[in-house]
Design a protein around this motif. Sequence first.
Motif, short mmCIF file in Angstrom:
data_model
loop_
_atom_site.label_atom_id
_atom_site.label_comp_id
_atom_site.label_asym_id
_atom_site.label_seq_id
_atom_site.Cartn_x
_atom_site.Cartn_y
_atom_site.Cartn_z
N ALA A 2 35.04 48.18 42.66
CA ALA A 2 36.44 48.06 42.25
C ALA A 2 37.53 49.10 43.02
N HIS A 28 39.40 51.75 41.77
CA HIS A 28 39.68 52.56 40.73
C HIS A 28 40.88 53.51 40.92
N PHE A 62 45.57 49.97 35.47
CA PHE A 62 45.25 48.73 35.40
C PHE A 62 45.61 47.83 33.97
N LYS A 69 41.52 40.12 42.21
CA LYS A 69 41.76 40.84 40.78
C LYS A 69 40.93 40.00 40.01
N LYS A 121 41.07 43.62 30.39
CA LYS A 121 41.04 44.57 31.30
C LYS A 121 40.83 43.95 32.74
N ASP A 122 41.79 44.75 33.73
CA ASP A 122 41.70 43.96 35.07
C ASP A 122 41.13 45.13 36.10
N GLU A 123 40.54 44.45 37.16
CA GLU A 123 39.94 45.21 38.21
C GLU A 123 40.51 44.57 39.55
N PHE A 133 39.36 44.57 43.63
CA PHE A 133 38.65 44.45 44.53
C PHE A 133 39.19 44.36 45.86
N GLN A 165 27.06 44.20 35.32
CA GLN A 165 28.01 44.84 34.30
C GLN A 165 27.54 44.87 32.85
#
Length: 258
Positions: free
Chosen positions: A2, A4, A80, A122, A131-133, A135, A194
């Motif tokens: 992701a 970060h 995020f 996303k 929570k969002d990540e 990529f 995860q």
Amino acid sequence: MAIHNLNRFLQSYFTAHHCHVANQNGVLKIQLTEEMDRALMNRPFYWHYVKKMGKNGDPMQLTLITNQDNTEEKGERIHFGSPRLQQIVNHLKENEQFTKLFEVVHAVRNTALQPWLVTNIKLSYIGKRNKDEIFSLGLNLVNGQMKTDMMDFLNAKDLQMQISDYCYTITPIIKPHSGFRRILTVIDQYIQDQDHQWAAESIEELKQEVDLLKHFYQGDRDEDVEQMEKELQDIKERYQPKIQFSVVNGGIFYLTGN
């Protein structure tokens, strides 16, 4: 995998939109263009007024702070899940969902450009805590090579909408829709790897909220059952853990083999 590092992501975004960006110690000072001021700063009446007066207008400067430990600098903290980042993601989705670009090559002989499928995705974890990540994945449609943090890789290259002289494109061996399925497979594997303790906590919170609500309505009249069912549905919407993904944008990028 992701993104970060919001600094690099945001710098790439604003630089691609022709904004001047000064980036130091987790603080980005961005001189917006008129286009980006209109898109992000919510000043429609200002721009209507200056255009009506025949003036050029004065785009704002935006200071974004990604280093949450920096308490001295004045500006807008971004992370995020923050509204500003969501606004930027929405802008990308609405205006630049798909593109085709070529690497700038100063060639003196025939040079091959290989097609890459690039996708920014996303991933949203929804439950007790959201929570969002983001990529950024790239897949070479000739040899199947995959790169993570693809936007960082592209940020180091000069790109344009026309192919450079003496360059030609290689026909994809992997079709884009098949390539996208490969990218989704990587995302699925990432999710499986995860720690999903957050989901267990959400389910536990859901049970507690449901028990509390049922206790509150215990002994009530039949006409209150409908209201209880509505509130139960609202609780489930809030706490039932789920993972959603959406494509922010993407495209085909023709790049040298470097």
